[in-house]
Scaffold this active site. Structure first.
Site, PDB file in Angstrom:
ATOM      1  CG  HIS A 236      -1.997   0.913   1.284  1.00 36.97           C
ATOM      2  ND1 HIS A 236      -1.811   2.283   1.345  1.00 36.97           N
ATOM      3  CD2 HIS A 236      -3.336   0.724   1.247  1.00 36.97           C
ATOM      4  CE1 HIS A 236      -2.995   2.874   1.354  1.00 36.97           C
ATOM      5  NE2 HIS A 236      -3.934   1.954   1.289  1.00 36.97           N
ATOM      6  NE  ARG A 256      -3.333   7.747  -1.273  1.00 43.98           N
ATOM      7  CZ  ARG A 256      -3.332   6.563  -1.846  1.00 43.98           C
ATOM      8  NH1 ARG A 256      -3.220   6.479  -3.155  1.00 43.98           N
ATOM      9  NH2 ARG A 256      -3.441   5.467  -1.142  1.00 43.98           N
TER      10      ARG A 256
END
Ligand code: FAD
Length: 620
Positions: A236, A256
């Site tokens: 990730h 995000r």
């Protein structure tokens, strides 16, 4: 011979995360008797840590969404080596599974008109993730537990399964020890469902907890099942990098998704500089367009921070390697203040309050662990080992492995994600394929006249192996062997891979295996983490070897697998194949490539429609 208790059920589910709970609920709904075994306390499974949300094409926020777009997104994210049938079932059935969860009491965040709210996430064309702030997994587990607990499922907590037992070819039971006293239990069953989660603890830097030691992968492999796609380990892009004690803890992609931006130490939003061709038409041209997308403008494309995880992780590694990283070896992730936009339209808008509401756990995580107020200062983030795309090979419709009666679902099973999983697709996978595993395990069990025999010689052999570290002279410390393994996998089979380094890793694994055979533990069998770690080593070594062998065999870069010595995709050789691992008759690990069956026309059309009318080379 050892003493053991026996519990008998039609179906035994090993693992009580989202996948195991969903499987157990479904199996017991058919009326068979179900036992649910987990190595920690019920409710403490990994699923509880899931933050960002569940992907399902509910089309609540953008009515252009439907299962075909979700399917095409999943296939593109997986670079077309996914099991297309699983991806199809998953995309088709996820909306029903999410609505069912709501019916069972899950309280999702809402749109102004009262529907389940959905947020943006990497690789998903439309806002698709149903969520509860950034604590979605907690709500999922709570709901499944509340619902499941009233169905007469027998729950066995703090029992770790170390071996599957077989009667001929067929699986007939599982041997476990309990953490409290180290006593033996045999679970006898007509069908067994593995739902044990991932392998993150094979790496030094990981978002995963102590539980993720590849148990289900190894139990299945040792019992004769195949493993598939083991080269694809998801790193990730955003884990905490500071302070060192919390390195690897996840910073959800939701940051995000809600408009957080990545910058290097020169202030540059470097993701704009590296957009893969197949995502260019769906990616914002400039910061302004990306910003409009985050605000919900349907005509705009998503910012490049929402490209797939494999790509974002590699871009971050590049920035750090080339000297543009943050002080502690990551990059900066910054929340927007929305000054230019809300400042004019709504004077009272308070960005800090907005973020605390949207990302409460992230706010607390950084405040408490890093002493940082993320509404005022940027976070420092870098890649962390997060998810295992590879796992037990199962039939797409039934989730049964090639061992009769042995099923697998959730993160320990594989196929649906191909070379890279899209965020949010795990929680939906747990529900969709977990349900199927439970349904078909119950069906299989109902079709058997009786459970298979539990061979005591198998129980005795496994118990003897497990207890051997108590009888050894001081030699190797299990924690040290585990740590050396994690360091080695991180360095030699991590985000950027090369043949010579991986060959060194194979050598290293051989040596670690020799050391693992010499570990000694002291004390007694009650709550003895040294002993538990000694047993875990077998699993960690097995999955590490599988990852390494599969990564060596795939001489190309695709999704999560990046080869420095083969930096390009090689569709001709690897675009239509999966790696398959199985234990040979001599006990050694065997690996081969296998052709992926052709994708049916209806699904090809769905993929083409989302790729500007051009069929990807892998499917030609
Ligand atoms: P788990 O939930 O891990 O459950 C495994 C179970 O198996 C546990 O009960 C464990 O005790 C048991 N077990 C393991 N080994 C044994 C054994 N030997 N004997 C007995 N029991 C055993 N995915 C998303 O889709 N959306 C997200 O927002 C998201 N956020 C995430 C955030 C974090 C921090 C992490 C780490 C992951 C996130 N993921 C997310 C991924 C997702 O949470 C996992 O892939 C998923 O929860 C795995 O579920 P599972 O049921 O397969 O396994």
């Amino acid at each position: 011979s050892v003493e053991f208790q026996t519990h008998e059920h039609d179906v035994i589910v090993i693992g009580a995360g989202g996948a195991g709970l969903r499987a157990a609920i479904e199996a017991s709904a058919t009326g068979v008797s179900v036992g649910l075994v987990c190595k920690s306390l019920l409710g403490k499974a990994h699923t509880v840590m899931a933050e960002g949300g569940i992907a399902a094409a509910l089309a609540n926020v953008d009515n252009r969404d439907n299962w075909k777009v979700h399917f095409a997104d999943t296939m593109r994210g997986g670079q077309y080596v996914n099991n297309w049938r699983m991806a199809e079932l998953h995309a088709r059935e996820a909306p029903d599974r999410v609505r069912e969860l709501e019916k069972w009491g899950a309280v999702f965040d809402r749109t102004p008109d009262g529907k389940i709210l959905q947020r943006n996430f990497g690789g998903h064309k439309y806002p698709r993730l149903a969520h509860v702030g950034d604590r979605t997994g907690l709500e999922l587990i709570r709901t499944l537990q509340d619902h499941g607990i009233h169905r007469g499922i027998a729950v066995y907590m703090e029992r770790t399964v170390i071996r599957l037992l077989k009667d001929g070819d067929r699986v007939s039971g599982a041997l476990a020890y309990d953490r409290e006293r180290g006593r033996w239990t045999v679970f006898r069953a007509k069908a067994i469902v593995l739902a044990t989660g991932g392998i993150g603890k094979a790496y030094k830097i990981t978002s995963n907890s102590w539980e993720y030691t590849g148990d289900g992968h190894t139990l299945a492999y040792d019992a004769g099942a195949e493993l598939i796609d083991m080269e694809f380990v998801q790193f990730h892009p955003t884990g905490m990098v500071w302070p060192p004690s919390v390195r690897g803890i996840l910073v959800t992609e939701g940051v995000r998704g809600e408009g957080g931006v990545l910058r290097n130490n020169t202030g540059n939003r470097f993701m704009f500089g590296d957009i893969p061709d197949n995502y260019r038409p769906q990616t914002a041209k400039d910061e302004e367009e990306g910003f409009r997308y985050v605000l919900g403008d349907k005509e705009s494309n998503r910012p490049p921070e929402l490209l797939t995880r494999d790509h974002v992780a590699r871009c971050i590694v590049r920035e750090v390697r080339e000297g543009r990283g943050s002080p502690h070896g990551g990059v900066f992730l910054e929340l927007q203040t929305f000054a230019g936009w809300y400042g004019q339209r709504a004077k009272k808008f308070d960005a800090a309050e907005h973020w605390k509401k949207k990302l409460p756990s992230m706010y607390h995580q950084f405040k408490e662990l890093g002493g940082l107020d993320i509404t005022k200062e940027p976070m420092e983030v870098g890649p962390t080992t997060h998810y295992m795309m590879g796992g037990v090979r199962v039939d797409a419709d039934t989730q049964m492995s090639r061992v009769p009666g042995l099923f697998a679902c959730g993160e320990c099973a594989a196929g649906i994600n191909g070379a890279n999983r899209l965020g949010g697709n795990s929680l939906s996978d747990l529900l969709v394929l977990g349900k199927r595993a439970g349904e078909f395990a119950a069906k299989y069990a109902s079709e058997q006249n009786s459970a298979g025999a539990v061979p005591t010689d198998q129980v005795n052999a496994a118990a003897k192996w497990a207890l051997a570290p108590f009888d050894r002279e001081a030699s190797e410390n299990p924690f040290k062997v585990q740590q050396d393994l994690q360091d080695m996998m991180q360095d030699l089979v991590g985000i950027v891979r090369k043949k010579d380094e991986m060959l060194r890793a194979l050598d290293g694994l051989e040596k670690l295996r020799t050391r693992a055979a010499k570990v000694q533990v002291t004390g007694n069998r009650e709550y003895n983490p040294g002993w538990h770690t000694a047993m875990d080593l077998h699993n960690l070594l097995t999955v590490s070897e599988a990852v390494t062998r599969a990564a060596i065999l795939r001489k190309e870069s695709r999704g999560a697998q990046f080869r420095d010595d083969y930096p390009k995709k090689d569709n001709a050789k690897f675009g239509k194949v999966n790696s398959i691992i199985a234990k040979g008759t001599d006990g050694t690990m065997q690996i081969r490539l296998e052709q992926i069956p052709p994708v049916p026309d209806e699904l090809k059309d769905a993929i083409k429609a989302e790729a500007n009318g051009v069929l990807p080379d892998e499917l030609k």
